[in-house]
Enzyme design. Structure first.
Site, mmCIF file in Angstrom:
data_model
loop_
_atom_site.group_PDB
_atom_site.id
_atom_site.type_symbol
_atom_site.label_atom_id
_atom_site.label_comp_id
_atom_site.label_asym_id
_atom_site.label_seq_id
_atom_site.Cartn_x
_atom_site.Cartn_y
_atom_site.Cartn_z
ATOM 1 N N HIS B 265 0.833 -1.205 0.000
ATOM 2 C CA HIS B 265 0.000 0.000 0.000
ATOM 3 C C HIS B 265 0.870 1.260 0.000
ATOM 4 C CE1 HIS B 265 -3.762 2.212 1.144
ATOM 5 N NE2 HIS B 265 -2.886 3.035 1.691
ATOM 6 N N GLU B 266 1.784 1.341 0.959
ATOM 7 C CA GLU B 266 2.638 2.531 1.045
ATOM 8 C C GLU B 266 3.574 2.585 -0.170
ATOM 9 O OE1 GLU B 266 1.815 4.714 3.173
ATOM 10 O OE2 GLU B 266 0.511 3.410 4.369
ATOM 11 N N HIS B 269 1.727 4.357 -2.859
ATOM 12 C CA HIS B 269 1.791 5.819 -2.665
ATOM 13 C C HIS B 269 3.158 6.350 -3.118
ATOM 14 C CE1 HIS B 269 -1.966 6.667 -0.629
ATOM 15 N NE2 HIS B 269 -1.745 5.801 0.344
ATOM 16 N N GLU B 295 -4.891 7.495 -3.173
ATOM 17 C CA GLU B 295 -5.419 6.247 -2.619
ATOM 18 C C GLU B 295 -5.657 5.221 -3.728
ATOM 19 O OE1 GLU B 295 -5.186 6.357 0.525
ATOM 20 O OE2 GLU B 295 -6.157 4.503 1.169
#
Lengths: 500, 500
Positions: B265-266, B269, B295
């Site tokens: 997830h990170e 980003h 997101e």
């Protein structure tokens, strides 16, 4: 508190917020920043420096300072925090406002390029290719001195950048006495059989080195709630708050103790900053004072404690346990002698306690001669080599191992070197006084106890931050100004024991 | 480049130098800063924020912006970097100048206190003690909206803080369609036998978790020369330069895969920020655009890639090797089903892909009702619980597990939640388009190859930085504005397979 003083402190608070933010960015640059971040980090540091400079040199700051000197300073006790803040701020303000931006710009360009030139010159051991840059650096340093005229000596304004409050004449008088006696001592040592330190030059496991260093500075009193240790290419101490003081270390493959002594050294710098009175935070007073005092603290923990017999009476069994393969068959006295081996060598950063000052004095003498114009830059290598022979009995085979070894001159820094040697002298002078005030200190160290020692340093040195100059602090702590005798006594006593 | 534009970019460069320096200080605060450093770090961040604000709102910045809009903007291609810089800067300038300092001061005090109140209220599961603070927060958010009048809906200015360019009406129209279909899907899933994920809730060795996460995002294309990963209490991504983008992760003792999915997830980003065109650096354009797009990138890598069967066809043998004790007896399909288990639950941050949006829609609806005044704050818990029952079939036994679970409202943040759900929708909409443009993507993923996928995202999304709004970007990339159909199709297809 008067309105002017309150407002002035508010500005200083912001100036030091920015300065400390820059310090953290610098720390990160040398520890965790990925390589790609370098370019933007450069912009960020430049912008913060610009804003810090603008705040320092603003019309409001200048006006407040004048008003405070006129109206407030005369009403304050001369040694009070507020009085010292005003006096120190005036000095810092002058240093920032008297040097024209055009000069700074040119000097920055010159030294940025000179560092590249120096690196190549050192690689090729070719002084002549660096000579023109160094000539211009000397010339510009003379211009810098003019911004602070009148002075007693053209070297004074350079020295004052790093050792505020000290004059060239004072340092020369101190060094004169050191030189003769230390050369004599080195001759006596050279006549004795050399001690063995072969057990230091074998691989030591890094993790155990790290852990042992942490154990030692924890025992010293390093505050891990307000500090940390990381790895970097060159060890350094970073202050981004008196409550956030960080050290770094590095491991050298064939020098098993270098990380340990470096950790003690940086730990000494860091405990100084951690010991500053919290009421001085976010101000020009919230940092160690001159370089000499800073170096006295690092050297005290590294050498006077860390290379002493009482210290190792406690820690030797522990380090043997940590490195059984390396030290299992070495006994305490052999270890102690090994870590204190004296050997005149070519390179300053590898020098031992007994020879280090000679490297420094040589550099200061050459700097002064260049600044006075009595030594032409083109004659520098010859002068360097002659003094190396005179002071240490060795002659560099190449300029790379001689006059080109240090980065300082290519970066424009002249006046910095003396602070290293002054730090050594101060450390021994404090040490004598500490032993008078704490007669059982050796016994405490033999038990691994350093509370009283750190307490003494906190009380006499650390808590004052930058309130006093080196001479003032040493006078207050020992009853006299900086004098080389304690250091010379210390060396003679220590090496009599080690070299019989 | 005109003189005004050059000067404006110079100012923006300095603004973003400061902003990025603050980001680095924030990163350090959550990773390496010793506890003692907190107080001074607070001062440093406040001073940097103040200077950044002063630079943004200076007379010069305002005047340049006006001149650029009048003289320069009409001469530029509307989608050019410079035109978009001026347009975005105007929006950011307005957001900084229209809100009076007095309002900001009061709101800061209010929310600082409200967060303390909320923490106690949550501990005691006592909504009534938090109610007065929340009432005042709603009131002040209405005042905030007034600074941006006229607007279509009182919620618009709040939404615009996080999702610039999007209106309440647009989001409501999108969510309306999602709600009915997603509720229906959840009912169908609930009627099927539950899948087993017990093998996820046992201890997994941390070091192997770290290494596996690194292997995965390296395969994705995370650039370690321009980024790094560290540990922190809450995972986050930090941009202190498009060439220095850092992520953090954490390890949870009884959730063996949570660090891995958090790293993906990170990493999503971070790869977004790393993919921004270098020519946009040091400007308002040098960051991901709205929260929804950000997101969408993190969710795409975490869910559409990281919870997909093609991905695990390649990586499952590798993760089995990394965790033989935990996964040796689990087969690919059991693993795949386990990491995609759907279970309506009380807590948003623990929600799975199929239920997450319901948590978000509920919050947005309640925020809008409070802002409109159609829902009194005192009736909020009852409204919360009713909707939880309606959307997810569960009712919180206490307010701590219900209306008091999130920190956002106590911090004054309203308008943020919808961006989470929009991000999910956008991720699936991009995913459909990517599969059209890269028909063999599944086969590539089965071989652990993500170059083409990252290349597509770089080209269509990443490189543009903040030049376009979410709607503009999605329109350019997929040919239509944000629409929920792809996400609903994705859910239905995926869970048909998993829950037969």
């Amino acid at each position: 508190m008067g309105k002017n003083l309150a407002r002035f402190k508010e500005i200083m608070g912001e100036v030091y917020d920015i300065s400390h933010a820059s310090a953290l960015l610098g720390w990160d640059q040398q520890t965790y920043m990925p390589a790609g971040g370098a370019e933007d980090r450069g912009y960020q540091l430049a912008t913060l420096a610009k804003i810090e400079h603008q705040l320092w040199t603003s019309e409001e700051t200048g006006r407040l300072l004048e008003d405070l000197e006129k109206d407030t300073l005369p009403t304050l006790a001369p040694d009070s925090d507020d009085a010292r803040l005003i006096v120190l701020a005036r000095d810092l303000y002058n240093k920032r406002t008297r040097v024209p931006a055009a000069w700074i710009g040119e000097f920055t360009r010159l030294t940025t390029e000179a560092q590249q030139t120096w690196m190549k010159a050192r690689q090729n051991s070719d002084f002549s290719s660096f000579q023109p840059a160094l000539e211009r650096i000397v010339e510009m340093n003379r211009e810098y001195a003019q911004f602070f005229a009148p002075y007693q000596h053209v070297y004074d304004p350079l020295l004052d950048m790093f050792e505020h409050g000290m004059t060239t004449a004072e340092v020369q008088a101190i060094f004169k006495q050191v030189r003769a006696e230390q050369v004599q001592l080195l001759k006596e040592i050279a006549a004795r059989p050399q001690v063995d330190d072969s057990f230091l030059h074998i691989p030591y496991p890094e993790k155990a080195q790290w852990d042992f260093g942490v154990e030692v500075i924890t025992a010293f009193g390093f505050d891990w709630q307000r500090g940390r240790q990381d790895k970097s290419a060159h060890p350094f101490t970073n202050n981004s708050s008196i409550d956030d003081v960080r050290i770094t270390t590095r491991f050298e493959p064939d020098s098993g103790m270098s990380a340990l002594f470096s950790t003690m050294h940086e730990g000494g710098h860091a405990m100084y900053e951690q010991g500053i009175d919290p009421s001085l935070r976010r101000s020009p007073l919230a940092g160690g004072t001159t370089m000499a005092i800073h170096e006295s603290q690092s050297r005290l923990w590294e050498n006077l404690v860390g290379r002493s017999l009482p210290f190792w009476k406690h820690f030797f069994p522990r380090i043997q346990q940590a490195f059984p393969a390396q030290l299992g068959n070495v006994d305490l006295m052999r270890f102690y002698r090994g870590i204190n081996r004296v050997e005149p060598s070519l390179i300053r950063v590898e020098a031992d306690e007994a020879t280090y000052n000679m490297h420094i004095m040589l550099r200061m003498e050459l700097e002064i001669a260049m600044m006075e114009g009595t030594l032409a830059v083109k004659d520098l290598p010859e002068a360097w080599n002659a003094r190396m022979q005179e002071y240490l009995g060795v002659t560099p085979p190449t300029d790379a191992l001689g006059v080109l070894q240090d980065i300082h001159w290519s970066g424009g820094m002249m006046g910095y070197f003396p602070t290293y040697a002054l730090g050594n002298l101060v450390s021994a002078q404090l040490w004598e006084q500490i032993h008078k005030d704490l007669p059982d200190l050796d016994a405490q160290m033999e038990q691994g106890k350093f509370n009283d020692l750190l307490g003494w340093l906190r009380e006499k040195i650390h808590r004052h931050g930058s309130k006093f100059t080196a001479q003032e602090l040493v006078q207050r702590a020992t009853g006299s100004k900086i004098t080389p005798e304690p250091y010379l006594r210390y060396l003679r006593q220590k090496y009599s024991q080690i070299y019989s």
